[in-house]
Motif scaffolding. Structure first.
Motif, mmCIF file in Angstrom:
data_model
loop_
_atom_site.group_PDB
_atom_site.id
_atom_site.type_symbol
_atom_site.label_atom_id
_atom_site.label_comp_id
_atom_site.label_asym_id
_atom_site.label_seq_id
_atom_site.Cartn_x
_atom_site.Cartn_y
_atom_site.Cartn_z
ATOM 1 N N PRO A 156 12.411 -2.130 -20.249
ATOM 2 C CA PRO A 156 12.775 -0.826 -20.826
ATOM 3 C C PRO A 156 11.564 0.065 -21.078
ATOM 4 N N VAL A 157 10.759 0.251 -20.039
ATOM 5 C CA VAL A 157 9.545 1.064 -20.149
ATOM 6 C C VAL A 157 9.770 2.383 -19.415
ATOM 7 N N THR A 158 9.580 3.484 -20.116
ATOM 8 C CA THR A 158 9.796 4.800 -19.524
ATOM 9 C C THR A 158 8.786 5.076 -18.414
ATOM 10 N N GLY A 159 9.272 5.715 -17.368
ATOM 11 C CA GLY A 159 8.402 6.084 -16.255
ATOM 12 C C GLY A 159 9.220 6.708 -15.149
ATOM 13 N N PRO A 160 8.570 7.320 -14.177
ATOM 14 C CA PRO A 160 9.323 7.918 -13.065
ATOM 15 C C PRO A 160 10.095 6.860 -12.300
ATOM 16 N N ARG A 161 11.236 7.243 -11.793
ATOM 17 C CA ARG A 161 12.066 6.331 -11.013
ATOM 18 C C ARG A 161 12.146 6.764 -9.549
ATOM 19 N N ILE A 162 11.958 8.039 -9.309
ATOM 20 C CA ILE A 162 11.920 8.548 -7.936
ATOM 21 C C ILE A 162 10.455 8.837 -7.633
ATOM 22 N N LEU A 163 9.861 7.970 -6.850
ATOM 23 C CA LEU A 163 8.408 7.961 -6.652
ATOM 24 C C LEU A 163 8.070 8.692 -5.364
ATOM 25 N N VAL A 164 7.454 9.864 -5.509
ATOM 26 C CA VAL A 164 7.230 10.750 -4.369
ATOM 27 C C VAL A 164 5.742 11.016 -4.194
ATOM 28 N N ARG A 165 5.294 11.015 -2.937
ATOM 29 C CA ARG A 165 3.900 11.326 -2.638
ATOM 30 C C ARG A 165 3.579 12.768 -3.027
ATOM 31 N N ASN A 166 2.334 12.999 -3.381
ATOM 32 C CA ASN A 166 1.903 14.318 -3.843
ATOM 33 C C ASN A 166 1.595 15.217 -2.648
ATOM 34 N N THR A 167 2.643 15.816 -2.089
ATOM 35 C CA THR A 167 2.501 16.719 -0.953
ATOM 36 C C THR A 167 2.966 18.114 -1.360
ATOM 37 N N SER A 168 2.782 19.059 -0.476
ATOM 38 C CA SER A 168 3.197 20.435 -0.768
ATOM 39 C C SER A 168 4.715 20.572 -0.819
ATOM 40 N N PHE A 169 5.439 19.579 -0.303
ATOM 41 C CA PHE A 169 6.905 19.637 -0.287
ATOM 42 C C PHE A 169 7.520 18.482 -1.084
ATOM 43 N N LEU A 172 1.646 5.650 -7.495
ATOM 44 C CA LEU A 172 0.425 6.224 -8.063
ATOM 45 C C LEU A 172 0.490 7.745 -8.087
ATOM 46 N N ASP A 173 1.002 8.342 -7.015
ATOM 47 C CA ASP A 173 1.132 9.801 -6.979
ATOM 48 C C ASP A 173 2.165 10.285 -7.990
ATOM 49 N N ALA A 174 3.214 9.493 -8.213
ATOM 50 C CA ALA A 174 4.284 9.906 -9.130
ATOM 51 C C ALA A 174 3.825 9.896 -10.582
ATOM 52 N N THR A 175 2.938 8.969 -10.926
ATOM 53 C CA THR A 175 2.502 8.849 -12.318
ATOM 54 C C THR A 175 1.161 9.517 -12.573
ATOM 55 N N GLY A 176 0.313 9.571 -11.551
ATOM 56 C CA GLY A 176 -1.063 10.017 -11.743
ATOM 57 C C GLY A 176 -1.936 8.804 -12.005
ATOM 58 N N PRO A 177 -3.160 8.780 -11.484
ATOM 59 C CA PRO A 177 -4.016 7.587 -11.609
ATOM 60 C C PRO A 177 -4.332 7.203 -13.042
ATOM 61 N N GLU A 178 -4.353 8.189 -13.950
ATOM 62 C CA GLU A 178 -4.693 7.885 -15.336
ATOM 63 C C GLU A 178 -3.515 7.299 -16.106
ATOM 64 N N LYS A 179 -2.316 7.370 -15.542
ATOM 65 C CA LYS A 179 -1.128 6.854 -16.223
ATOM 66 C C LYS A 179 -0.358 5.881 -15.339
ATOM 67 N N PHE A 180 -1.046 5.190 -14.458
ATOM 68 C CA PHE A 180 -0.353 4.305 -13.528
ATOM 69 C C PHE A 180 0.455 3.258 -14.289
ATOM 70 N N ASN A 181 1.704 3.108 -13.896
ATOM 71 C CA ASN A 181 2.634 2.192 -14.552
ATOM 72 C C ASN A 181 2.726 0.903 -13.733
ATOM 73 N N HIS A 203 0.831 -1.210 0.000
ATOM 74 C CA HIS A 203 0.000 0.000 0.000
ATOM 75 C C HIS A 203 0.863 1.257 0.000
ATOM 76 N N GLU A 204 1.897 1.268 0.834
ATOM 77 C CA GLU A 204 2.746 2.461 0.929
ATOM 78 C C GLU A 204 3.558 2.663 -0.346
ATOM 79 N N TRP A 205 4.124 1.578 -0.876
ATOM 80 C CA TRP A 205 4.910 1.698 -2.111
ATOM 81 C C TRP A 205 4.021 2.142 -3.272
ATOM 82 N N ASP A 206 2.882 1.484 -3.419
ATOM 83 C CA ASP A 206 2.004 1.791 -4.551
ATOM 84 C C ASP A 206 1.401 3.192 -4.446
ATOM 85 N N SER A 207 1.233 3.699 -3.234
ATOM 86 C CA SER A 207 0.745 5.068 -3.069
ATOM 87 C C SER A 207 1.757 6.058 -3.637
#
Length: 218
Positions: free
Chosen positions: A124-137, A33-42, A26-30
């Motif tokens: 070899p699929v492009t996508g974010p590698r540093i996965l960060v929660r969607n916070t103000s910081f 999901l925030d890093a890619t956006g729900p419509e582009k979840f990798n 749950h924590e990893w996937d959160s």
């Protein structure tokens, strides 16, 4: 464990785990999901996919893929960001052919392996590698993880750190943080709502249609 202060009153601790199973799905996937956006979840960034590579013995120390994942937490132990990281003893399974770099290191009497690889193994699929929660910081958390990656590379005295197939946004952000850039080329096939294989062939020249049909008969 390294501690940083990315924002006023906000402390972020960074740690390394030797298996993705040490963090909940749950924590990893959160973070993913925030890093890619729900419509582009990798799906390749998901805990399920990455953990399956470890549990089946594909991406483990014995095969030259030693998990060293980065985890960033706040003071309340909430996970703010993660990065899939592996200590590699070879260059297989990356789809980036850096053997010439290894040869160059060896020709100067230096050691190229081990190296750190921030990536999705065998994918070899492009996508974010540093996965960060969607916070103000979130930008500050991104910087904390990048700093941790650099510090770990220096402390471990390995040859290099590679972040492969990142998103375009990450590619630019990492350049600003001192990373060398590399450009690769991929060819992607897209289904234009073809109803059959023959309909797909009709988009081609007659000579190519003929060659493909002959090849399929072999």
């Amino acid at each position: 464990e390294v501690k940083e202060n990315p924002t006023k009153g906000k402390k972020v601790s960074v740690s390394i785990i030797s298996s993705i199973l040490d963090v909940s799905s749950h924590e990893w996937d959160s973070c993913a999901l925030d890093a890619t956006g729900p419509e582009k979840f990798n799906p390749f960034l998901s805990h399920g996919f990455l953990s399956s590579l470890e549990e089946t013995g594909c991406a483990v120390k014995e095969t030259g893929w030693m998990p060293s994942h980065i985890i960033a937490k706040d003071e309340s132990e909430n996970i703010l960001g993660v990065a899939p990281l592996y200590l590699k003893s070879h260059s297989y399974g990356e789809f980036v052919f850096d053997h010439s770099w290894a040869d160059a290191y060896y020709s100067f009497g230096a050691r190229y392996y081990p190296k750190f690889q921030c990536c999705v193994p065998f994918t070899p699929v492009t996508g974010p590698r540093i996965l960060v929660r969607n916070t103000s910081f979130k930008d500050q958390v991104f910087d904390v993880i990048v700093t941790a990656l650099k510090d770990l590379t220096a402390k471990s005295q390995v040859s290099s750190l590679h972040i492969t197939f990142p998103s375009e946004a990450e590619w630019y952000k990492l350049k600003d943080r001192g990373f060398l850039q590399r450009i690769g080329m991929q060819y992607h096939w897209k289904n234009r709502n073809y109803k059959s294989f023959d309909e797909f062939l009709m988009d081609m020249k007659q000579s190519k249609r003929k060659n493909i049909r002959q090849e399929r008969k072999k």
